[in-house]
Design an enzyme around this catalytic site. Structure first.
Site, PDB file in Angstrom:
ATOM      1  N   TYR A 290      -1.531 -17.189   7.799  1.00 51.38           N
ATOM      2  CA  TYR A 290      -0.627 -16.703   6.758  1.00 51.38           C
ATOM      3  C   TYR A 290      -0.947 -15.239   6.507  1.00 51.38           C
ATOM      4  O   TYR A 290      -2.121 -14.881   6.356  1.00 51.38           O
ATOM      5  CB  TYR A 290      -0.834 -17.517   5.475  1.00 51.38           C
TER       6      TYR A 290
ATOM      7  N   LYS B 256      -7.707  -9.094  -1.822  1.00 52.30           N
ATOM      8  CA  LYS B 256      -8.629  -9.991  -2.525  1.00 52.30           C
ATOM      9  C   LYS B 256      -9.890  -9.259  -3.025  1.00 52.30           C
ATOM     10  O   LYS B 256      -9.836  -8.502  -3.975  1.00 52.30           O
ATOM     11  CB  LYS B 256      -8.945 -11.199  -1.647  1.00 52.30           C
TER      12      LYS B 256
ATOM     13  N   ASP C  87      -6.070  -9.397  10.270  1.00 56.75           N
ATOM     14  CA  ASP C  87      -5.767  -9.620   8.860  1.00 56.75           C
ATOM     15  C   ASP C  87      -7.050 -10.126   8.190  1.00 56.75           C
ATOM     16  O   ASP C  87      -7.384 -11.308   8.275  1.00 56.75           O
ATOM     17  CB  ASP C  87      -4.628 -10.635   8.708  1.00 56.75           C
TER      18      ASP C  87
HETATM   19  P1  KE4 Z   1      -1.401 -11.818  -1.301  1.00 58.91           P
HETATM   20  O1  KE4 Z   1      -0.039 -11.198  -1.158  1.00 58.91           O
HETATM   21  O2  KE4 Z   1      -1.333 -13.248  -1.797  1.00 58.91           O
HETATM   22  O3  KE4 Z   1      -2.372 -10.951  -2.095  1.00 58.91           O
HETATM   23  O4  KE4 Z   1      -2.076 -11.877   0.174  1.00 58.91           O
HETATM   24  C1  KE4 Z   1      -1.405 -12.529   1.213  1.00 58.91           C
HETATM   25  C2  KE4 Z   1      -2.426 -12.958   2.250  1.00 58.91           C
HETATM   26  C3  KE4 Z   1      -2.518 -12.238   3.438  1.00 58.91           C
HETATM   27  N1  KE4 Z   1      -3.426 -12.559   4.387  1.00 58.91           N
HETATM   28  C4  KE4 Z   1      -4.288 -13.598   4.196  1.00 58.91           C
HETATM   29  C5  KE4 Z   1      -5.281 -13.923   5.277  1.00 58.91           C
HETATM   30  C6  KE4 Z   1      -4.241 -14.363   2.992  1.00 58.91           C
HETATM   31  O5  KE4 Z   1      -5.108 -15.397   2.835  1.00 58.91           O
HETATM   32  C7  KE4 Z   1      -3.296 -14.047   2.007  1.00 58.91           C
HETATM   33  C8  KE4 Z   1      -3.163 -14.846   0.716  1.00 58.91           C
HETATM   34  N2  KE4 Z   1      -3.882 -16.065   0.672  1.00 58.91           N
HETATM   35  C9  KE4 Z   1      -3.356 -17.108  -0.206  1.00 58.91           C
HETATM   36  C10 KE4 Z   1      -4.374 -18.253  -0.197  1.00 58.91           C
HETATM   37  N3  KE4 Z   1      -4.324 -19.000   0.971  1.00 58.91           N
HETATM   38  C11 KE4 Z   1      -3.097 -16.617  -1.589  1.00 58.91           C
HETATM   39  C12 KE4 Z   1      -2.968 -17.705  -2.625  1.00 58.91           C
HETATM   40  C13 KE4 Z   1      -1.544 -17.911  -3.050  1.00 58.91           C
HETATM   41  O6  KE4 Z   1      -0.641 -17.777  -2.196  1.00 58.91           O
HETATM   42  O7  KE4 Z   1      -1.365 -18.202  -4.241  1.00 58.91           O
END
Ligand code: KE4
Length: 429
Positions: free
Chosen positions: A146, A269, A241
């Site tokens: 993701y 994060k 990523d």
């Molecule tokens: P954000 O847009 O949520 O800050 O980041 C996206 C993203 C990009 N790349 C990786 C490897 C990520 O894990 C994420 C976001 N992770 C999710 C948890 N699996 C965020 C939690 C959520 O969607 O509420």
């Protein structure tokens, strides 16, 4: 407020009047595990506290950022001091280069970078930059990975390896999805095949170097090196990523652990210490294609926000100055917890596959090795849901999905290890 309803239930009903599902991000709604999500009032160290006065040992850490635990005093003080000077100016501040300098010290492959406000923005911008730099349109990603919710990333695999991606969400036009090729993770043959099928058409390969979004899935030996060789040979950019793995697996993320030199890296994060912050960076010759220097446009009102910079600087300064004992401590504590629960499950005959890298891990309710998304999907998600609820009732809050990574922070000590192992013995009995 009705006396009979728990506060969290009441707050959930109220939130549902204004917010779809009562949440601002879907996974928080507990749909994958059932039951009502507790509403958090505050957090400290390794613990969350909910509106009904319950205390929970936290194993999702705001999905990764809280590697130092909640309300870590140096971070709180930095945010408070920055807030007193004004929350946002939309103008340059010294703190942007202060944090950027710390990031480039930890990630030597990042020669230049730009801050944004989320991991999604970081990945979306890195992909646009890769397309602009190479003049190519196709992007390769991997099933189970993701990279945020931009249209090009909400794509699932077509029928064959080189077939066009298909929308993974309503609202994503087929014309957008078709340029994203989704391949199985840990399969280098599939990558070689897609480059053979589309020579000179692929702008980049983006990958979670350790997958966290299908649950935790480590790269097979030589896999990341293979991606590096194939992309270099074909003139495509390799984007790691590291939104989740950056500063988590080591000070230099997965690329330090596995010795990979990507063209671009995305971060998020931990870099914001819990405040909205992401970043993308890498080779200077690529980054200089960005406006105002180059033809690739990218912008953001709150990019480089003073409070997020202050929280990130305080967080990274602590990680840097305590690197050795901090990361070895995270490694040891997480191993005891992740493997300890695996042993408890084995003793009672429940098949659990434990995948762990550093302080991120997942207990997959399957007896198979989990090496890609399809093997992760062999997990018994109903059993995971029951386990999640039993652990929550015992005061241990795991990420509410089988397909998420759990995280340990520096605030998880011996007492927390004992608590989670005890809770697991009851939950798995
Ligand atoms: P954000 O847009 O949520 O800050 O980041 C996206 C993203 C990009 N790349 C990786 C490897 C990520 O894990 C994420 C976001 N992770 C999710 C948890 N699996 C965020 C939690 C959520 O969607 O509420």
């Amino acid at each position: 407020m009705s006396r009979s309803l728990p506060c969290s239930r009441h707050l959930q009903l109220r939130a549902e009047r204004f917010l779809p599902g009562g949440v601002d991000s879907p996974v928080r709604a507990f749909r994958a595990v059932g039951g009502d999500p507790p509403f958090v009032t505050h957090a400290e160290g390794a613990y969350l506290f909910d509106a009904d006065g319950n205390r929970y040992l936290d194993f999702f850490g705001s999905w990764g950022p809280m590697v130092l635990g909640h309300a870590f005093p140096p971070v709180v003080e930095a945010i408070q001091a920055a807030a007193a000077r004004g929350a946002s100016f939309g103008a340059s501040i010294a703190a942007e280069a202060d944090l950027a300098e710390l990031v480039t010290r930890c990630f030597p492959s990042v020669e230049k970078l730009r801050f944004v406000s989320s991991g999604t923005e970081a990945c979306m911008s890195a992909i646009r930059l890769a397309r602009g730099f190479t003049g190519r349109n196709f992007v390769v990603k991997f099933e189970g990975c993701y990279h945020g919710h931009s249209d090009a990333m909400l794509v699932k695999a077509g029928s064959g390896v080189a077939t066009l991606g298909i929308p993974g969400s309503a609202g994503v036009p087929a014309e957008t999805a078709m340029h994203t090729l989704a391949l199985p993770f840990n399969d280098l043959e599939a990558v070689r095949a897609v480059f053979a099928a589309r020579p000179d058409q692929i702008a980049c390969v983006i990958v979670e170097p350790v997958v966290g979004n299908a649950g935790t899935i480590p790269p097979a030996a030589g896999y990341l090196q293979g991606l590096r060789e194939i992309t270099a040979r074909h003139g495509a950019l390799l984007i790691l990523d590291e939104v989740m793995t950056g500063f988590r697996l080591s000070l230099g993320g997965a690329q330090q652990v596995y010795g990979i030199n990507p063209d671009l890296t995305t971060l998020g994060k931990i870099i914001g210490g819990g405040l909205p912050c992401g970043a993308f960076g890498g080779r200077a010759d690529v980054m200089e294609f960005l406006a105002p220097l180059g033809p690739v446009y990218q912008a953001g009102t709150l990019s480089g926000n003073p409070l997020a910079m202050a929280a990130g600087i305080a967080t990274l300064r602590h990680l840097i100055s305590h690197e050795e004992e901090l990361y070895s401590g995270l490694e040891q504590t997480t191993e005891i917890i992740a493997e300890g629960v695996g042993r408890v499950a084995k003793e009672v005959g429940i098949p659990i596959t434990v995948n762990r890298v550093g302080s991120m891990f997942t207990w997959f309710f399957t007896d198979q090795p989990v090496t890609d998304f399809s093997s992760a999907a062999s997990s018994d998600t109903v059993s995971f849901g029951r386990f999640h609820r039993a652990m929550l009732d015992a005061g241990v809050w795991l990420p509410p999905s089988q397909y998420e990574a759990a995280f340990v922070s520096t605030a998880h000590g011996q007492a927390e290890v004992g608590k989670v192992l005890e809770a697991a013995r009851h939950a798995l009995a």
